[in-house]
Design an enzyme around this catalytic site. Structure first.
Site, PDB file in Angstrom:
ATOM      1  CG  HIS A   1       0.603  -3.099 -15.509  1.00  0.00           C
ATOM      2  ND1 HIS A   1       0.121  -4.262 -14.941  1.00  0.00           N
ATOM      3  CD2 HIS A   1       1.634  -3.463 -16.289  1.00  0.00           C
ATOM      4  CE1 HIS A   1       0.848  -5.285 -15.378  1.00  0.00           C
ATOM      5  NE2 HIS A   1       1.776  -4.825 -16.205  1.00  0.00           N
TER       6      HIS A   1
ATOM      7  CG  ASP B   1      -2.837  -5.562 -16.883  1.00  0.00           C
ATOM      8  OD1 ASP B   1      -3.228  -4.853 -15.945  1.00  0.00           O
ATOM      9  OD2 ASP B   1      -2.156  -6.579 -16.734  1.00  0.00           O
TER      10      ASP B   1
ATOM     11  N   GLY C   1       0.790  -1.229   0.000  1.00  0.00           N
ATOM     12  CA  GLY C   1       0.000   0.000   0.000  1.00  0.00           C
ATOM     13  C   GLY C   1       0.820   1.275   0.000  1.00  0.00           C
ATOM     14  CB  SER C   2       4.315   2.174  -0.905  1.00  0.00           C
ATOM     15  OG  SER C   2       4.429   1.795  -2.252  1.00  0.00           O
ATOM     16  CG  ASN C   3       1.700   3.209  -5.737  1.00  0.00           C
ATOM     17  OD1 ASN C   3       2.073   4.226  -6.305  1.00  0.00           O
ATOM     18  ND2 ASN C   3       2.302   2.041  -5.883  1.00  0.00           N
TER      19      ASN C   3
ATOM     20  CG  ASN D   1      -4.556  -1.462 -12.437  1.00  0.00           C
ATOM     21  OD1 ASN D   1      -4.319  -1.614 -11.234  1.00  0.00           O
ATOM     22  ND2 ASN D   1      -3.940  -2.175 -13.369  1.00  0.00           N
TER      23      ASN D   1
ATOM     24  CD  GLU E   1       4.034   1.703  -9.275  1.00  0.00           C
ATOM     25  OE1 GLU E   1       3.580   0.918 -10.113  1.00  0.00           O
ATOM     26  OE2 GLU E   1       4.218   1.378  -8.076  1.00  0.00           O
TER      27      GLU E   1
ATOM     28  CG  LEU F   1      -1.866  -8.094  -6.260  1.00  0.00           C
ATOM     29  CD1 LEU F   1      -0.749  -8.922  -5.638  1.00  0.00           C
ATOM     30  CD2 LEU F   1      -1.332  -7.334  -7.479  1.00  0.00           C
TER      31      LEU F   1
END
Ligand code: GAR
Length: 188
Positions: free
Chosen positions: A103, A144, A12-14, A101, A173, A84
């Site tokens: 990627h 994707d 969860g760093s993003n 999303n 990111e 995921l």
């Protein structure tokens, strides 16, 4: 105030960067983090930033329970940040152009089923790519394949391992995902 919900399965760093960015800018708010993983580090990060967390299982995702919770949250944008599991087609159809999303590669390369996190970076390394990057895209019913919103590439000629590539990707990111979300919300 625009409302965002975030789906994440792991670190969860993003998610954390997106929440903090919104808390600083005050033009939008992450109203809830959804996770399928009861031991995901994203739970601790969200708790620290005072964002409520909803933990769910596969059945709840697919039987309409989570769709009903999302509808209650009434988000302007649904952000998949390291989520995921495949997002159910029924939810995708209910929120057209509202689900995005990130990627960790330059789609359409290195996308599709099984292509997540470290697997992506290992494949990039094995193919001796000179560069890789990030793709932020709309989510449709195929893994994707939704419309691309933003891409940024980075050279990886100095990277000898998948972990080294992952590190460079995370920097990109964190730098761009919150800003792209902010910009998208201006037009919603
Ligand atoms: C990110 O690198 C994201 O691009 C990737 O998972 C990582 C999650 O990191 N997503 C995928 O591979 C989706 N196919 P985080 O939990 O630290 O934000």
């Amino acid at each position: 105030m625009k409302k965002i919900i975030v789906f994440a399965s792991g670190s969860g760093s993003n998610a954390e960067r997106i929440i903090s960015h919104c808390q600083e800018k005050k033009t939008s708010e992450v109203v809830r983090v959804y996770t399928n993983n009861p031991s995901a580090k994203v739970i601790e990060r969200a708790n620290r930033l005072l964002v409520p967390v909803e933990i769910f299982n596969r059945e709840e995702l697919n039987d309409g329970t989570i769709a009903a919770k999302i509808a209650q949250d009434n988000p302007d944008l649904i952000v998949l940040a390291g989520f995921l599991w495949k997002f159910p087609e029924s939810i995708v159809k209910s929120f057209p152009n509202k689900i995005i999303n990130i990627h960790p590669a330059l789609l359409p390369k290195y996308g599709g089923k099984g292509m997540y996190g470290r697997n992506v970076h290992q494949a990039v390394l094995d193919n001796k790519e000179k560069e890789t990057g990030i793709t932020i895209h709309y989510v449709n019913e195929h893994y994707d394949e939704g419309g691309i919103i933003f891409q940024k590439s980075v050279t990886i000629e100095d990277c000898a391992t998948a972990e080294a590539i992952a590190e460079k990707i995370h920097v990109l990111e964190h730098q761009y995902f919150p800003k792209v979300i902010e910009k998208l919300l201006l037009n919603i």
